[in-house]
Design a protein around this motif. Structure first.
Motif, mmCIF file in Angstrom:
data_model
loop_
_atom_site.group_PDB
_atom_site.id
_atom_site.type_symbol
_atom_site.label_atom_id
_atom_site.label_comp_id
_atom_site.label_asym_id
_atom_site.label_seq_id
_atom_site.Cartn_x
_atom_site.Cartn_y
_atom_site.Cartn_z
ATOM 1 N N ALA A 26 0.825 -1.203 0.000
ATOM 2 C CA ALA A 26 0.000 0.000 0.000
ATOM 3 C C ALA A 26 0.863 1.258 0.000
ATOM 4 O O ALA A 26 0.422 2.309 -0.429
ATOM 5 C CB ALA A 26 -0.930 -0.013 1.216
ATOM 6 N N ASP A 27 2.106 1.165 0.497
ATOM 7 C CA ASP A 27 3.002 2.311 0.542
ATOM 8 C C ASP A 27 3.789 2.504 -0.751
ATOM 9 O O ASP A 27 4.538 3.465 -0.874
ATOM 10 C CB ASP A 27 3.982 2.168 1.716
ATOM 11 C CG ASP A 27 3.289 2.315 3.065
ATOM 12 O OD1 ASP A 27 2.187 2.888 3.101
ATOM 13 O OD2 ASP A 27 3.850 1.849 4.065
ATOM 14 N N PRO A 29 4.912 3.735 -4.214
ATOM 15 C CA PRO A 29 4.523 4.944 -4.948
ATOM 16 C C PRO A 29 3.728 4.598 -6.203
ATOM 17 O O PRO A 29 3.935 3.547 -6.812
ATOM 18 C CB PRO A 29 5.854 5.605 -5.314
ATOM 19 C CG PRO A 29 6.918 4.638 -5.002
ATOM 20 C CD PRO A 29 6.349 3.554 -4.164
ATOM 21 N N ARG A 30 2.826 5.490 -6.555
ATOM 22 C CA ARG A 30 2.030 5.326 -7.771
ATOM 23 C C ARG A 30 2.159 6.571 -8.632
ATOM 24 O O ARG A 30 2.202 7.688 -8.116
ATOM 25 C CB ARG A 30 0.569 5.065 -7.442
ATOM 26 C CG ARG A 30 0.358 3.697 -6.825
ATOM 27 C CD ARG A 30 -1.088 3.351 -6.677
ATOM 28 N NE ARG A 30 -1.211 1.981 -6.191
ATOM 29 C CZ ARG A 30 -2.333 1.303 -6.193
ATOM 30 N NH1 ARG A 30 -3.450 1.857 -6.641
ATOM 31 N NH2 ARG A 30 -2.364 0.060 -5.749
ATOM 32 N N LYS A 32 0.474 8.409 -12.125
ATOM 33 C CA LYS A 32 -0.600 8.420 -13.121
ATOM 34 C C LYS A 32 -0.057 9.023 -14.416
ATOM 35 O O LYS A 32 0.463 10.138 -14.420
ATOM 36 C CB LYS A 32 -1.800 9.225 -12.651
ATOM 37 C CG LYS A 32 -2.941 9.246 -13.687
ATOM 38 C CD LYS A 32 -4.195 9.899 -13.165
ATOM 39 C CE LYS A 32 -4.096 11.385 -13.332
ATOM 40 N NZ LYS A 32 -5.353 12.086 -13.011
ATOM 41 N N VAL A 41 -2.324 4.009 -14.370
ATOM 42 C CA VAL A 41 -1.675 4.185 -13.074
ATOM 43 C C VAL A 41 -0.670 3.051 -12.887
ATOM 44 O O VAL A 41 -1.008 1.871 -13.021
ATOM 45 C CB VAL A 41 -2.692 4.209 -11.914
ATOM 46 C CG1 VAL A 41 -1.971 4.326 -10.562
ATOM 47 C CG2 VAL A 41 -3.677 5.362 -12.098
ATOM 48 N N GLU A 43 2.146 1.251 -10.342
ATOM 49 C CA GLU A 43 2.653 1.070 -8.983
ATOM 50 C C GLU A 43 4.121 0.697 -9.111
ATOM 51 O O GLU A 43 4.471 -0.193 -9.887
ATOM 52 C CB GLU A 43 1.873 -0.038 -8.277
ATOM 53 C CG GLU A 43 2.276 -0.232 -6.828
ATOM 54 C CD GLU A 43 1.363 -1.217 -6.135
ATOM 55 O OE1 GLU A 43 0.424 -0.755 -5.461
ATOM 56 O OE2 GLU A 43 1.585 -2.434 -6.296
ATOM 57 N N THR A 187 2.141 12.242 -13.130
ATOM 58 C CA THR A 187 2.139 12.804 -11.783
ATOM 59 C C THR A 187 2.184 11.701 -10.735
ATOM 60 O O THR A 187 1.629 10.612 -10.944
ATOM 61 C CB THR A 187 0.862 13.652 -11.538
ATOM 62 O OG1 THR A 187 -0.294 12.853 -11.834
ATOM 63 C CG2 THR A 187 0.844 14.897 -12.388
ATOM 64 N N ILE A 188 2.844 12.007 -9.647
ATOM 65 C CA ILE A 188 2.871 11.079 -8.510
ATOM 66 C C ILE A 188 1.546 11.249 -7.791
ATOM 67 O O ILE A 188 1.200 12.352 -7.383
ATOM 68 C CB ILE A 188 4.060 11.383 -7.591
ATOM 69 C CG1 ILE A 188 5.381 11.195 -8.353
ATOM 70 C CG2 ILE A 188 4.023 10.483 -6.346
ATOM 71 C CD1 ILE A 188 6.600 11.709 -7.634
ATOM 72 N N VAL A 189 0.807 10.166 -7.665
ATOM 73 C CA VAL A 189 -0.505 10.229 -7.019
ATOM 74 C C VAL A 189 -0.478 9.604 -5.628
ATOM 75 O O VAL A 189 -1.448 9.692 -4.894
ATOM 76 C CB VAL A 189 -1.616 9.594 -7.885
ATOM 77 C CG1 VAL A 189 -1.844 10.428 -9.128
ATOM 78 C CG2 VAL A 189 -1.298 8.150 -8.250
ATOM 79 N N LYS A 190 0.643 8.991 -5.279
ATOM 80 C CA LYS A 190 0.774 8.372 -3.962
ATOM 81 C C LYS A 190 2.230 8.074 -3.681
ATOM 82 O O LYS A 190 2.971 7.692 -4.499
ATOM 83 C CB LYS A 190 -0.035 7.091 -3.922
ATOM 84 C CG LYS A 190 0.072 6.366 -2.640
ATOM 85 C CD LYS A 190 -0.765 5.126 -2.721
ATOM 86 C CE LYS A 190 -0.316 4.229 -1.599
ATOM 87 N NZ LYS A 190 -0.723 2.914 -1.715
#
Length: 190
Positions: A26-27, A29-30, A32, A41, A43, A187-190
């Motif tokens: 879950a950590d 980075p993602r 888009k 997207v 991961e 863009t980094i979304v997470k």
């Protein structure tokens, strides 16, 4: 009486380990990729290919991918982007990143449908900004004892339908799409 308590304790530890493993994923980075064909997207796995992921994220942060195209599309193989604008002018890049294909492979990453890998020349340490998304299981791109292979560093987690649309676009010379498929922003979304 102690045995059931031990089993419960073991079950609680196992559940905690599973949840921790999920938290690690879950950590991740993602990123888009907003494209003219839709959004994708990705991961990324810095725990398996740290230098490659850092390199990719720096290009994202520098807005390098904005306005680039998927310039090489081969249905049944892969879609490649990140290096050229719609007029097929190559963008300048930073120095290459060290090849991490064997390490990533040893940690479970393979050139399978939906995974993302770095494009490079015949020199294993030549990857800069260009990447590709596998649209087939491309085991022959994985590292072996004799071959360096290609560094897988992430996978598509949303937008595989977009990838499938891109892989089907008509192409011309050098597998370049006849109508450019542009990455309008990354863009980094997470």
């Amino acid at each position: 009486m102690r045995f059931p308590l031990t089993r419960r304790a073991f079950a609680a530890l196992a559940l905690g380990a599973c949840l921790a493993g999920g938290a690690l994923a879950a950590d991740a980075p993602r990123v888009k990729l907003a494209t003219t064909a839709g959004n994708i997207v990705l991961e990324l796995y810095p725990d398996k290919a740290p230098k490659t992921v850092a390199n990719f994220l720096q290009y994202v942060g520098d807005k390098h991918y904005d306005g680039t195209t998927f310039h090489r599309v081969i249905n049944g193989f892969m879609i490649q982007g990140g290096g050229y604008d719609p007029k097929m002018v190559e963008k300048p890049t930073r120095p290459p990143v060290a090849h991490e294909g064997r390490d990533a492979y040893a940690k479970g990453l393979r050139n399978q449908i939906g995974t993302v890998a770095m494009a490079r020349t015949n020199d294993p340490d030549s990857a800069t900004s260009q990447f590709f998304i596998n649209v087939a299981d491309n085991k022959f791109l994985d590292p072996t004892v004799k071959e360096y292979g290609y560094t897988v560093f992430g996978k598509v987690v949303e937008g595989m339908d977009v990838v499938n649309r891109i892989k089907a676009v008509p192409t011309g010379a050098n597998d370049v799409p006849q109508t450019p498929v542009v990455i309008t922003s990354a863009t980094i979304v997470k």
